[in-house]
Design a protein around this motif. Structure first.
Motif, short mmCIF file in Angstrom:
data_model
loop_
_atom_site.label_atom_id
_atom_site.label_comp_id
_atom_site.label_asym_id
_atom_site.label_seq_id
_atom_site.Cartn_x
_atom_site.Cartn_y
_atom_site.Cartn_z
N GLY A 85 43.87 35.41 30.94
CA GLY A 85 43.59 36.23 32.11
C GLY A 85 44.85 36.51 32.92
N LEU A 86 45.71 35.51 33.04
CA LEU A 86 46.97 35.72 33.75
C LEU A 86 47.84 36.76 33.04
N GLY A 87 47.80 36.74 31.71
CA GLY A 87 48.53 37.76 30.97
C GLY A 87 47.99 39.15 31.29
N GLY A 88 46.67 39.25 31.42
CA GLY A 88 46.05 40.52 31.78
C GLY A 88 46.38 40.95 33.20
N PHE A 89 46.72 39.99 34.05
CA PHE A 89 47.14 40.29 35.43
C PHE A 89 48.59 40.78 35.46
N PHE A 90 49.47 40.10 34.72
CA PHE A 90 50.89 40.43 34.79
C PHE A 90 51.24 41.74 34.08
N LEU A 91 50.52 42.07 33.00
CA LEU A 91 50.88 43.28 32.26
C LEU A 91 50.80 44.54 33.12
N LEU B 116 45.21 46.99 41.73
CA LEU B 116 43.76 47.18 41.70
C LEU B 116 43.19 46.77 40.35
N VAL B 117 43.84 47.19 39.26
CA VAL B 117 43.30 46.87 37.93
C VAL B 117 43.73 45.49 37.44
N ALA B 118 44.70 44.88 38.13
CA ALA B 118 45.16 43.55 37.73
C ALA B 118 44.34 42.44 38.37
N LEU B 119 43.77 42.69 39.54
CA LEU B 119 43.05 41.64 40.27
C LEU B 119 41.85 41.08 39.52
N PRO B 120 41.07 41.88 38.79
CA PRO B 120 39.98 41.27 38.02
C PRO B 120 40.49 40.22 37.02
N ALA B 121 41.65 40.48 36.45
CA ALA B 121 42.22 39.51 35.51
C ALA B 121 42.61 38.23 36.23
N LEU B 122 43.16 38.35 37.43
CA LEU B 122 43.53 37.17 38.20
C LEU B 122 42.28 36.37 38.58
N GLY B 123 41.24 37.07 39.05
CA GLY B 123 39.99 36.39 39.39
C GLY B 123 39.38 35.69 38.19
N GLY B 124 39.41 36.38 37.03
CA GLY B 124 38.87 35.77 35.82
C GLY B 124 39.66 34.56 35.39
N PHE C 40 32.58 41.83 29.57
CA PHE C 40 33.84 42.57 29.40
C PHE C 40 33.71 44.00 29.94
N MET C 41 32.57 44.61 29.71
CA MET C 41 32.34 45.95 30.22
C MET C 41 32.53 45.99 31.73
N LEU C 42 32.00 44.98 32.41
CA LEU C 42 32.08 44.92 33.86
C LEU C 42 33.46 44.49 34.33
N TRP C 43 34.08 43.59 33.58
CA TRP C 43 35.39 43.06 33.96
C TRP C 43 36.45 44.15 34.03
N PHE D 12 38.61 43.38 47.07
CA PHE D 12 37.62 42.31 47.04
C PHE D 12 36.72 42.45 45.81
N VAL D 13 36.25 43.66 45.55
CA VAL D 13 35.41 43.92 44.37
C VAL D 13 36.18 43.56 43.11
N ALA D 14 37.44 43.96 43.05
CA ALA D 14 38.27 43.69 41.87
C ALA D 14 38.39 42.20 41.61
N LEU D 15 38.67 41.45 42.66
CA LEU D 15 38.83 40.01 42.50
C LEU D 15 37.52 39.35 42.07
N MET D 16 36.41 39.79 42.66
CA MET D 16 35.11 39.21 42.34
C MET D 16 34.63 39.58 40.94
N LEU D 17 35.10 40.71 40.41
CA LEU D 17 34.74 41.06 39.04
C LEU D 17 35.32 40.05 38.05
#
Length: 411
Positions: free
Chosen positions: A345-351, A54-62, A27-30, A108-113
């Motif tokens: 995770g999708l909720g974390g992307f949309f918010l 930028l901050v939503a993409l990690p949620a989408l990747g997750g 979670f720290m890294l995500w 790319f980094v955001a998505l891979m996180l």
């Protein structure tokens, strides 16, 4: 009242601790980009929508990768899946540290996180499979409290970037706790002997065909998605709305994140006592009310108090949802964890997208917070409708699970 001695004897302490630590560092890294987004946005001159992306993409990747890790958890076990997840998480950290020099690189980094965010699908089954039904809420609440890792990101990411004069170095420093937790996990985690038989793709289809799967997805999108989305976006919100410095904005975000992190086990525990249905309906009401008042954009400390309570409700809601999920889907824990976790995770992307895009188009955060409040209230209405059918099948009086009917609901 939970018997502490009985709880500890009924499971595996090393695996429970490993689940928590794996979830914590992941979670720290995500959410690492959440606090750093203000600095990155300054370097690349990002608008409100770009910062939100930028901050939503990690949620989408997750969200996407949780389905993969959920499948692997059932095929090779949660321990091996967790090991693979931590090894792959090294990729975005090294890339962000040494090679990211443009917004495209950071996307790319955001998505891979998202690999770190996908840890949910392995960490929770690792803990869950060791404990009997009466302790599911507490065990999953303890393991899930690893979302407290967000606190380390918001407290230290910007301070380290400020100290070293470069936000890139934070990605390199983040490798240190990841490696430490990797070795702890390697030597202390152990798969439960009660592993379900590996499931096939058709089993996923069977679970997805059930209405309850989609309902749990919706409920978790609001609680976990709300928590993770806020954790990623609040630093931007405080910086934009109240003009706080990156470090101060992240500190205020930390205050709210602490509530969501520390209260997750309490949500699971209270759900064991009073029933997950009743618990969730109360929490959605609290969340909706707090977000609706936040939409008025009051003074800084008032807003922080409102968001503190809202995120406390989201954190407790996470525990409440996963007190019910393994009871309703006792034979498909790995699959349902991945599916419901992906929805979260999708909720974390949309918010962030809702708040950021509406801020760009309207010039205010008010419409975004009102929409989020309306979504929370809609969950109360939906739950009030479906609980009648649930009580006829697998939910008893007060929202507690009918232990003799858990497996009778089926497909």
């Amino acid at each position: 009242m939970v018997d502490r001695k009985s709880f500890l004897q009924s499971g595996h302490k090393g695996s429970l601790m490993s689940s928590f630590l794996y979830f914590d560092v992941s979670f720290m890294l995500w959410v690492l980009l959440g606090p750093l987004a203000v600095l990155i946005a300054s370097d690349y001159n990002l608008n409100a929508a770009e910062k939100a992306s930028l901050v939503a993409l990690p949620a989408l990747g997750g969200s996407i990768l949780r389905l993969v890790l959920g499948y692997l958890t059932d095929r090779i076990g949660p321990k091996k899946t967790g090991i693979v997840g931590m090894i792959l998480t090294v990729i975005p950290l090294v890339y962000g540290w040494k090679f990211a020099n443009s917004l495209t690189d950071m996307y790319f980094v955001a998505l891979m996180l998202g690999i770190a965010g996908a840890s949910f699908a392995a960490a929770l089954p690792l803990a869950s499979r060791w404990y009997p039904p009466q302790y599911q809420g507490l065990a999953l609440g303890i393991a899930g409290a690893g979302n407290s890792g967000t606190i380390f990101s918001t407290l230290f990411a910007n301070r380290l970037a400020q100290h070293y004069g470069d936000w890139h170095i934070v990605f390199g420093l983040a490798l240190i706790p990841l490696v430490i937790v990797f070795f702890i996990f390697l030597f202390t985690a152990k798969d439960s002997p009660n592993q379900p038989a590996p499931l096939k793709l058709k089993d996923y289809g069977r679970v997805l065909a059930q209405k309850d799967t989609w309902l749990f997805c919706l409920f978790y999108m609001v609680t976990f998605g709300g928590f993770s989305g806020m954790a990623n976006y609040l630093t931007i919100f405080y910086n934009t709305e109240y003009g706080l410095s990156p470090v101060m904005a992240a500190d205020f975000a930390t205050i709210c994140i602490i509530a969501g992190s520390l209260f997750r086990p309490i949500g699971g525990y209270l759900s064991d006592r009073m029933g997950g249905i009743r618990m969730l309906m109360i929490l959605y009401g609290v969340i909706g009310l707090m977000l609706a008042i936040t939409a008025t954009l009051p003074a800084l400390w008032v807003t922080t108090g409102l968001l503190f309570v809202a995120m406390m409700g989201m954190g407790m809601g996470n525990g409440a949802v996963f007190q019910l999920v393994p009871q309703r889907f006792s034979q498909e824990v790995g699959i349902i964890t991945g599916i419901v976790g992906a929805a979260g995770g999708l909720g974390g992307f949309f918010l962030p997208k809702i708040l950021g895009n509406l801020k760009l188009s309207t010039g205010s955060f008010t419409p975004g917070f009102l929409i989020l409040a309306a979504i929370a209230v809609s969950c109360i209405v939906i739950m009030a409708i479906v609980q009648t059918q649930w009580k006829k099948t697998w939910i008893g009086e007060g929202g507690k699970v009918k232990t003799n009917s858990i497996d009778s609901v089926g497909a």
